[in-house]
Design an enzyme around this catalytic site. Structure first.
Site, short mmCIF file in Angstrom:
data_model
loop_
_atom_site.label_atom_id
_atom_site.label_comp_id
_atom_site.label_asym_id
_atom_site.label_seq_id
_atom_site.Cartn_x
_atom_site.Cartn_y
_atom_site.Cartn_z
N ARG A 67 0.87 -1.18 0.00
CA ARG A 67 0.00 0.00 0.00
C ARG A 67 0.90 1.22 0.00
O ARG A 67 1.73 1.40 0.90
CB ARG A 67 -0.91 0.01 1.22
N HIS A 94 -7.66 0.65 -6.18
CA HIS A 94 -7.81 -0.17 -4.97
C HIS A 94 -8.44 -1.51 -5.35
O HIS A 94 -9.58 -1.82 -4.98
CB HIS A 94 -8.68 0.57 -3.95
N GLN A 112 -10.19 -4.09 -2.78
CA GLN A 112 -11.46 -3.62 -2.23
C GLN A 112 -12.62 -4.04 -3.14
O GLN A 112 -13.68 -4.47 -2.68
CB GLN A 112 -11.44 -2.09 -2.08
N ASP A 139 -17.24 7.01 -0.48
CA ASP A 139 -15.91 6.92 0.11
C ASP A 139 -15.65 8.26 0.82
O ASP A 139 -16.37 9.24 0.59
CB ASP A 139 -14.89 6.68 -1.02
N CYS A 190 -16.38 1.62 1.40
CA CYS A 190 -15.14 0.84 1.61
C CYS A 190 -14.64 0.98 3.05
O CYS A 190 -13.90 0.12 3.52
CB CYS A 190 -14.08 1.28 0.62
N ARG A 196 -13.25 -8.46 2.91
CA ARG A 196 -11.86 -8.09 2.58
C ARG A 196 -10.94 -9.27 2.85
O ARG A 196 -10.00 -9.51 2.12
CB ARG A 196 -11.42 -6.86 3.41
N1 CP Z 1 -11.16 -0.07 2.87
C1 CP Z 1 -9.86 -0.07 3.23
O1 CP Z 1 -8.95 -0.25 2.43
O2 CP Z 1 -9.66 0.15 4.57
P1 CP Z 1 -8.26 0.37 5.29
O3 CP Z 1 -7.72 1.70 4.81
O4 CP Z 1 -8.58 0.36 6.74
O5 CP Z 1 -7.33 -0.73 4.89
N1 NVA Z 2 -9.95 6.93 -1.04
C1 NVA Z 2 -9.54 6.45 0.26
C2 NVA Z 2 -9.83 4.99 0.38
C3 NVA Z 2 -9.53 4.40 1.73
C4 NVA Z 2 -9.77 2.92 1.77
C5 NVA Z 2 -8.06 6.75 0.46
O1 NVA Z 2 -7.28 6.54 -0.49
O2 NVA Z 2 -7.68 7.20 1.54
#
Ligand code: CP
Ligand code: NVA
Length: 312
Positions: free
Chosen positions: A100, A127, A130, A224, A265, A293
């Protein structure tokens, strides 16, 4: 297919396989409890995470492997060691890498230089993991026949909007992104790619700035956060103003189909991008979605490490 670097890497057949296996893991988490025996999976994150981190660690554990979590500031990468060198080193110790981070190009470079599978656990652009959880949840609610259904994302034209449109295109769905115009609209290149995929799958891709028209008769309203990880704090006031018409209010939810669901999400900010009555109401499926997830990352690790995904 070695890696899952972006949502568009997946073919429809890959998604079908992953959704089916995830459903199996939901029913019996330990059905392949030795698949990663004596193997390790590195999970490297330069942004915070609750779900993706814990889902990944527990998925590896359920497959009999050892997860190794590494914070962004813990590798020599942060002190100038190259991505390519890091990829080669991780490949020597681990059997897969979940990453990530901010730049999609960093994930692409890791994938190109690692000999083991690299999985995108969120970038500024995408993502993919997700969306696998989202589509298992959609299947659980509506089955495989989605003809005549409309799947609507409302809010920032960010990584989630991109992944939503792309996966909808792969699945042959009618997907909508209702976002502001300009700076917070989805990337035109992503929309063009979704349309190109849609031309081969029969999907319909719609990008609009009319939240009421989008919500009308929709089967799913999805949203989101308005400020994503890494977004400049200096934009908050202007961005909140631009996004406020796209908040999932009770009024917007009332325009949807009778059997509609609300998805997010997570993490969520109640009374910002979504009304408390909606996210905590009877149509919300957020906890099941979050549960998946793990089942989907477990399915992804299982099939990717066995070389069973074809790619698009
Ligand atoms: N939805 C999601 O990716 O959550 P986190 O940022 O907690 O991993
Ligand atoms: N758009 C958000 C998604 C978090 C799961 C971010 O990138 O922070």
């Amino acid at each position: 297919m070695k890696d899952l670097l972006r949502t568009a890497d997946l073919s429809r057949a890959d998604v079908e396989l992953l959704l089916n296996t995830a459903a199996d893991f939901a029913a019996n988490p330990l059905r392949s409890s030795t698949a990663l025996a004596n193997k390790s999976v590195a999970i490297y994150m330069t942004k915070p995470s609750t779900r993706t981190r814990l889902a990944s660690e527990t998925a590896v554990a359920h497959l009999g492997g050892t997860p190794i979590f590494i914070r962004g500031d813990e590798l020599q990468l942060g002190r100038g060691e190259t991505i390519a060198d890091t990829a080669r080193i991780i490949s020597g110790y681990c059997d897969a890498l979940i990453i990530r981070t901010f730049a999609q190009s960093d994930v692409d470079e890791l994938g190109a230089n690692a000999s083991v599978p690299v999985i995108n656990g969120l970038t500024d652009d995408d993502h993919p993991t997700q969306l696998l959880a989202d589509w298992v949840t959609i299947r659980e609610n509506f089955g495989a026949d989605i003809a005549g259904r409309k799947f609507v994302y409302l809010g920032d034209g960010n990584n989630m909007a991109h992944a939503w449109l792309t996966m909808g295109a792969i699945m042959g769905a009618h997907v909508v992104a209702a976002t502001p115009t300009g700076a917070w609209a989805p990337d035109a290149k992503v929309v063009a790619q979704a349309n190109a995929i849609a031309a081969t799958t029969g999907a319909t891709i719609e990008v609009t700035n009319d939240p009421e028209a989008a919500a009308k008769d929709a089967s799913v309203l999805y949203t989101d956060v308005w400020m994503s990880m890494g977004d400049p704090e200096s934009e908050r006031i202007e961005k909140t103003k631009a996004l406020s018409p796209f908040a999932v209010s009770q009024q917007l939810m009332d325009l949807t189909a009778k059997d509609s669901i609300f998805m997010h999400c997570l993490p969520a900010h109640r009374e910002e991008e979504v009304a408390t009555s909606v996210i905590d109401g009877p149509k919300s499926v957020i906890w099941r979605e979050a549960f998946h997830r793990r089942t989907t990352i477990q399915a992804l690790l299982y099939h990717l490490t066995r070389g069973e995904l074809q790619g698009r």
